[in-house]
Design a protein around this motif. Structure first.
Motif, mmCIF file in Angstrom:
data_model
loop_
_atom_site.group_PDB
_atom_site.id
_atom_site.type_symbol
_atom_site.label_atom_id
_atom_site.label_comp_id
_atom_site.label_asym_id
_atom_site.label_seq_id
_atom_site.Cartn_x
_atom_site.Cartn_y
_atom_site.Cartn_z
ATOM 1 N N ALA A 195 29.308 -75.475 50.816
ATOM 2 C CA ALA A 195 30.756 -75.250 50.850
ATOM 3 C C ALA A 195 31.420 -75.623 49.528
ATOM 4 N N ASP A 196 30.887 -76.646 48.853
ATOM 5 C CA ASP A 196 31.493 -77.064 47.591
ATOM 6 C C ASP A 196 30.941 -76.301 46.381
ATOM 7 N N PHE A 197 30.040 -75.357 46.645
ATOM 8 C CA PHE A 197 29.418 -74.611 45.541
ATOM 9 C C PHE A 197 29.463 -73.118 45.830
ATOM 10 N N ALA A 198 30.569 -72.659 46.396
ATOM 11 C CA ALA A 198 30.652 -71.293 46.894
ATOM 12 C C ALA A 198 31.169 -70.307 45.860
ATOM 13 N N SER A 199 31.398 -70.762 44.642
ATOM 14 C CA SER A 199 31.778 -69.824 43.584
ATOM 15 C C SER A 199 30.799 -69.997 42.431
ATOM 16 N N ILE A 245 20.029 -79.323 39.519
ATOM 17 C CA ILE A 245 18.603 -79.043 39.745
ATOM 18 C C ILE A 245 17.858 -79.170 38.418
ATOM 19 N N LYS A 246 18.506 -78.689 37.367
ATOM 20 C CA LYS A 246 17.865 -78.779 36.053
ATOM 21 C C LYS A 246 17.674 -80.241 35.659
ATOM 22 N N ALA A 247 18.670 -81.064 35.950
ATOM 23 C CA ALA A 247 18.553 -82.485 35.595
ATOM 24 C C ALA A 247 17.334 -83.097 36.281
ATOM 25 N N ARG A 248 17.126 -82.731 37.545
ATOM 26 C CA ARG A 248 15.967 -83.248 38.277
ATOM 27 C C ARG A 248 14.667 -82.761 37.625
ATOM 28 N N ALA A 249 14.641 -81.487 37.276
ATOM 29 C CA ALA A 249 13.434 -80.940 36.637
ATOM 30 C C ALA A 249 13.179 -81.618 35.290
ATOM 31 N N GLU A 250 14.244 -81.876 34.547
ATOM 32 C CA GLU A 250 14.080 -82.471 33.212
ATOM 33 C C GLU A 250 13.510 -83.886 33.297
ATOM 34 N N VAL A 251 13.963 -84.709 34.259
ATOM 35 C CA VAL A 251 13.386 -86.053 34.331
ATOM 36 C C VAL A 251 11.919 -85.984 34.722
ATOM 37 N N HIS A 252 11.569 -85.008 35.562
ATOM 38 C CA HIS A 252 10.169 -84.956 35.990
ATOM 39 C C HIS A 252 9.262 -84.470 34.877
ATOM 40 N N ARG A 253 9.832 -83.804 33.874
ATOM 41 C CA ARG A 253 8.972 -83.451 32.737
ATOM 42 C C ARG A 253 9.284 -84.340 31.529
ATOM 43 N N SER A 254 9.991 -85.434 31.780
ATOM 44 C CA SER A 254 10.270 -86.469 30.763
ATOM 45 C C SER A 254 11.068 -85.946 29.591
ATOM 46 N N ASN A 255 11.887 -84.919 29.801
ATOM 47 C CA ASN A 255 12.795 -84.480 28.735
ATOM 48 C C ASN A 255 14.135 -85.188 28.958
ATOM 49 N N TRP A 256 14.223 -86.429 28.404
ATOM 50 C CA TRP A 256 15.330 -87.305 28.762
ATOM 51 C C TRP A 256 16.672 -86.819 28.237
ATOM 52 N N SER A 257 16.693 -86.334 27.007
ATOM 53 C CA SER A 257 17.989 -85.881 26.488
ATOM 54 C C SER A 257 18.445 -84.640 27.228
ATOM 55 N N GLY A 258 17.487 -83.790 27.570
ATOM 56 C CA GLY A 258 17.820 -82.604 28.372
ATOM 57 C C GLY A 258 18.400 -83.005 29.715
ATOM 58 N N ALA A 259 17.836 -84.069 30.299
ATOM 59 C CA ALA A 259 18.326 -84.542 31.596
ATOM 60 C C ALA A 259 19.757 -85.039 31.469
ATOM 61 N N LEU A 260 20.023 -85.812 30.402
ATOM 62 C CA LEU A 260 21.380 -86.347 30.211
ATOM 63 C C LEU A 260 22.401 -85.228 30.060
ATOM 64 N N GLN A 261 22.003 -84.216 29.296
ATOM 65 C CA GLN A 261 22.926 -83.095 29.083
ATOM 66 C C GLN A 261 23.174 -82.337 30.389
ATOM 67 N N ALA A 262 22.090 -82.126 31.142
ATOM 68 C CA ALA A 262 22.236 -81.398 32.409
ATOM 69 C C ALA A 262 23.095 -82.184 33.392
ATOM 70 N N VAL A 263 22.903 -83.517 33.428
ATOM 71 C CA VAL A 263 23.717 -84.339 34.332
ATOM 72 C C VAL A 263 25.189 -84.209 33.950
ATOM 73 N N ALA A 264 25.448 -84.212 32.638
ATOM 74 C CA ALA A 264 26.832 -84.131 32.176
ATOM 75 C C ALA A 264 27.482 -82.824 32.615
ATOM 76 N N GLU A 265 26.692 -81.754 32.697
ATOM 77 C CA GLU A 265 27.237 -80.450 33.102
ATOM 78 C C GLU A 265 27.172 -80.249 34.611
ATOM 79 N N SER A 266 26.587 -81.206 35.319
ATOM 80 C CA SER A 266 26.428 -81.044 36.758
ATOM 81 C C SER A 266 27.681 -81.538 37.481
ATOM 82 N N PHE A 267 27.583 -81.638 38.817
ATOM 83 C CA PHE A 267 28.732 -82.074 39.609
ATOM 84 C C PHE A 267 28.813 -83.586 39.723
ATOM 85 N N MET A 268 27.983 -84.309 38.955
ATOM 86 C CA MET A 268 28.008 -85.757 39.028
ATOM 87 C C MET A 268 29.397 -86.285 38.719
ATOM 88 N N ASP A 269 29.833 -87.201 39.558
ATOM 89 C CA ASP A 269 31.175 -87.740 39.381
ATOM 90 C C ASP A 269 31.224 -89.093 40.075
#
Lengths: 498, 276
Positions: A249-253, A264-288
């Motif tokens: 419901a919160d992701f309907a657009s 999802i990308k942030a999760r994938a990035e930590v599992h492949r140890s791409n830490w800066s990629g994870a940080l960037q993805a988290v920043a663009e995600s819905f984390m709040d």
């Protein structure tokens, strides 16, 4: 269009079997033959036939072949990709991706000993996972077959899309959605098959030889590439030309969904140890940090007709590892971590062979209970994890403390932190474990990632019967067509004795 | 006596595909399967006179099947994978072989292969029909020799230590713990001989004297009382509930898997035949 509908097997179920397409021209000929045979039959009541004559033009105009509405065929989508068919096919992806998640909760959960499936009959944990593990067991097949099926369904949708009668932004929306789901499905394969690798080329002719196995690095590369391609498409879209489930419901657009894509990308990035990629993805995600910790996307289940119920709602089968009671940290008033208090319940002890548990989960006590897909709390922990790995201790501690206080009701870590980085990592993993338990098999994935698999405490005496495995083998049906050069994923996995 | 030799070409096959193709199974035409067998029957009438009529019939059947040609890689047909035993379609092999993990007979190394033939060597039936005066006795005895079934029911009983022999120790270890331990390296642990002798049917009937029938009801010409039972006695070494086990219902390939199915039940019948 922002509507909420039930997920149904509209399209995905139709793909369950790769059947020969019904020969429509053959059916028409059969009907024609039957009609001409009827015409040749001696007419006993010509008067009646004559009265029917005026109806003939109507009959002639009638399309006598009716599509199978319960199992729409691939051909229907390919030859007539109208907006309804495209919408149904897109929703089908949502339906199917849950099935993969179901294996993650139960079986990957069991691999990490979060959950003990204990049934006196059938393939339960003390019966099968404990042994050297070969590719012919029942477990872990869904997190292979369903994931690949969904990826192929998405490919079919993507192939049909260019001819669809939809405006270009709508097509971009469908593409972005489908590729995000594909990336998510492939991520399941990557985290479970790990060093064994897996195929990525899906959607070819079923009679071709199976696609080659690629390495873990390449697998993650494909996951990230799919999610990034989806990002481009979602940015070019205005609205979803299809409805989504209540869990989204919160992701309907497209704009909102992109923030889930980044999560999802942030999760994938930590599992492949791409830490800066994870940080960037988290920043663009819905984390709040201003939002609720459970804010996020969910897989919906329901008891509605045609839908599926939550498969982890099994108090008769699933038991929790009692490690959580032992490990739950004390709050200032002496009571255990709030996460332990809310997610677990004490039950009469149940024993099967040498394994005994008196703890069960309270997470899925209704057949309608949703699965967490990605939630705010995980993203905050991912940020802590990436910061810790990059040496940003202060930032990591701040996020860990945020979760400790707000999710566990615990005191913040001692300030200044005097422990080692490894101790801080253990503290982070403690929080990931308690915050994300019984949601996606996170414990097993994280412990594997950090080479701490053998630190997982098992129930019962540690023995050869309690082997821990660092990767899931392929299902048998994947292996037979690959003979005689069977890949390592087709060989018996001995596992590690704790 | 009949000898048959049947070869089927372009069989309609349903094979599972590598799931990474996104497909799960394909139905296609192809391959060649050969089945041959013998069916013979011998009927003897040792006595036939007004007081005693005895007819004895003996049947003998056997059949063998083989996949002659298969245009696709081998695939499993029915069962639960190599770990729990399965049947496999492979060119040059019998269709009814039970496959699983087992030690290589030469090297001793554990690998996958055909472990036992599920199909029986032969079956014989003996039926006798004896009529003495107004009594008639009919019996059928079935004998199956050879064949194996995969007794996974016992595996489950062993798993929960509920098998009858669990208290028997061999070298200090319970035999059912031992079987459980050996099972992952030898699927054949629970393959058991399904030879049996069964008293399939026994029927005793009595024709009431005509005057008695007429006395009761003048419209009736004769009246017969029948008492019969099916599956009355079974003699077998098979440890499961019944050696004629088939978990997946009545099928030619994929029989002989025993995972707590409902066994055939013994039945008794009483009937009255009235002739007009």
């Amino acid at each position: 269009m922002k509507t909420t509908i039930d997920t149904r097997a509209i399209f995905a179920e139709g793909q369950r079997r790769a059947r020969q397409s019904p020969d429509r021209s053959g059916r028409r000929q059969a009907i024609a033959r039957a009609l001409s045979a009827a015409a040749k039959a001696p007419a006993r009541t010509p008067a009646l036939l004559l009265t029917l004559l005026p109806l003939l033009p109507i009959l002639g105009a009638c399309e006598l072949t009716v599509p199978d509405y319960n199992n729409p065929s691939v051909e229907d989508l390919q030859t007539n990709p109208n907006s309804a068919a495209i919408a149904a096919a897109t929703q089908g992806l949502l339906f199917d991706t849950r099935l993969t998640a179901a294996d993650m909760v139960q079986w990957v959960g069991a691999f990490g000993r979060e959950v003990y499936p204990m049934a006196p009959t059938g393939s339960s944990l003390p019966g099968s996972v404990r042994d050297p593990w070969d590719q012919t067991l029942f477990v872990g097949t869904q997190v292979w077959a369903e994931a690949y099926r969904n990826i192929r369904n998405a490919n079919l949708l993507l192939e049909a899309l260019p001819a669809a009668e939809l405006p270009e932004p709508d097509k971009a929306a469908v593409r972005g959605f489908a590729k995000t789901v594909q990336g998510y499905d492939l991520l399941h394969i990557a985290v479970t098959r790990r060093h064994l690798g897996a195929p990525v080329a899906v959607g070819s002719d079923p009679n071709d030889p199976p696609a080659p196995i690629v390495s873990e690095t390449e697998l993650y590369g494909h996951v990230i590439a799919l999610l990034d391609e989806a990002r481009t498409d979602l940015m070019a879209a205005d609205a979803f030309p299809f409805g989504v489930t209540t869990g989204l419901a919160d992701f309907a657009s497209p704009g909102e969904f992109l923030r889930l894509n980044r999560a999802i990308k942030a999760r994938a990035e930590v599992h492949r140890s791409n830490w800066s990629g994870a940080l960037q993805a988290v920043a663009e995600s819905f984390m709040d940090t201003g939002m609720a910790l459970d804010y996020g996307a969910q897989h919906s289940w329901s008891v509605n007709s045609g839908d599926l119920v939550n498969p982890a709602n099994r108090p008769d089968l699933l038991w929790a590892n009692t490690r959580f009671r032992r490990e739950a940290q004390a709050r200032s008033d002496g009571s255990p971590d709030l996460r332990f208090q809310t997610k677990f319940k004490e039950v009469p002890a149940y024993q099967l062979l040498e394994v005994s548990s008196d703890l069960q989960y309270t997470l899925y006590e209704s057949p309608n209970a949703p699965f967490v897909w990605v939630k705010n709390e995980e993203l905050i922990l991912i940020r802590a994890e990436a910061n810790l790995a990059m040496g940003n201790r202060a930032a990591a501690i701040e996020d860990i403390n945020f979760i400790r206080v707000n999710s566990g009701g615990l005191e913040p870590l001692p300030d200044p932190w005097t422990g080692t980085d490894d101790e801080l990592l253990d503290e982070l993993l403690y929080n990931k474990r308690f915050s994300l338990v019984f949601e996606w098999g996170h414990t097993w994935i994280d412990m594997n990632h950090y080479g701490k698999l053998l630190e997982i405490p098992v129930l019962g005496p540690p023995s050869a019967d309690q082997r821990l495995h660092d990767a899931m083998p392929y299902p048998l049906s994947e292996c037979l067509p690959r003979e005689p050069d069977v890949p390592p994923g087709c060989m018996t996995q001995q596992g590690y004795i704790p | 006596m009949t000898y048959f030799n049947k070869t089927i070409r372009d069989v309609i096959l349903e094979r599972s595909l590598a799931p990474s193709t996104g497909f799960q199974e394909a139905i296609f035409n192809g391959g060649e399967i050969n089945t041959w067998g013998i069916e013979s029957a011998l009927t003897v009438v040792p006595f036939f006179n007004a007081n005693l009529q005895w007819t004895s019939r003996t049947t003998f059947t056997l059949d063998r099947s083989e996949v002659v040609e298969l245009p696709v890689p081998r695939f499993t047909i029915q069962g639960f994978g190599y770990f729990y035993g399965t049947t496999v379609a492979e060119a040059g092999r019998s269709l009814t072989l039970l496959w699983g993990n087992g030690p290589n007979p030469e090297t001793g190394e554990v690998g996958v292969g055909p472990l036992a033939e599920g199909n029986s060597d032969f079956r014989m039936g003996f039926s006798n029909d004896i009529r003495v005066g107004r009594f008639n006795v009919y019996s059928t005895l079935d004998w199956q020799s050879g064949g194996r079934a995969n007794n996974l029911t016992q595996f489950l009983f062993d798993l929960t230590r509920n098998t009858q022999d669990c208290n028997t120790l061999v070298g200090g270890e319970s035999v059912c713990v031992k079987r459980n331990r050996e099972f992952p390296n030898n699927t054949g642990t629970y393959f058991q001989d399904i030879s049996f002798v069964k008293l399939r049917e026994l029927t005793v009937s009595y024709d009431l004297p005509e005057e008695m029938v007429n006395g009761v009801w003048s419209g009736a010409r004769h009246l017969r009382l029948n008492m019969s039972g099916r599956d009355l006695l079974t003699f077998t070494d098979y440890a499961g509930l019944d050696p004629e086990v088939s978990n997946f219902g009545s099928e030619a390939v994929g029989r002989g898997v025993d995972v707590a199915p409902f066994p055939p039940s013994r039945s008794f019948w009483f009937s009255i035949d009235v002739g007009f």
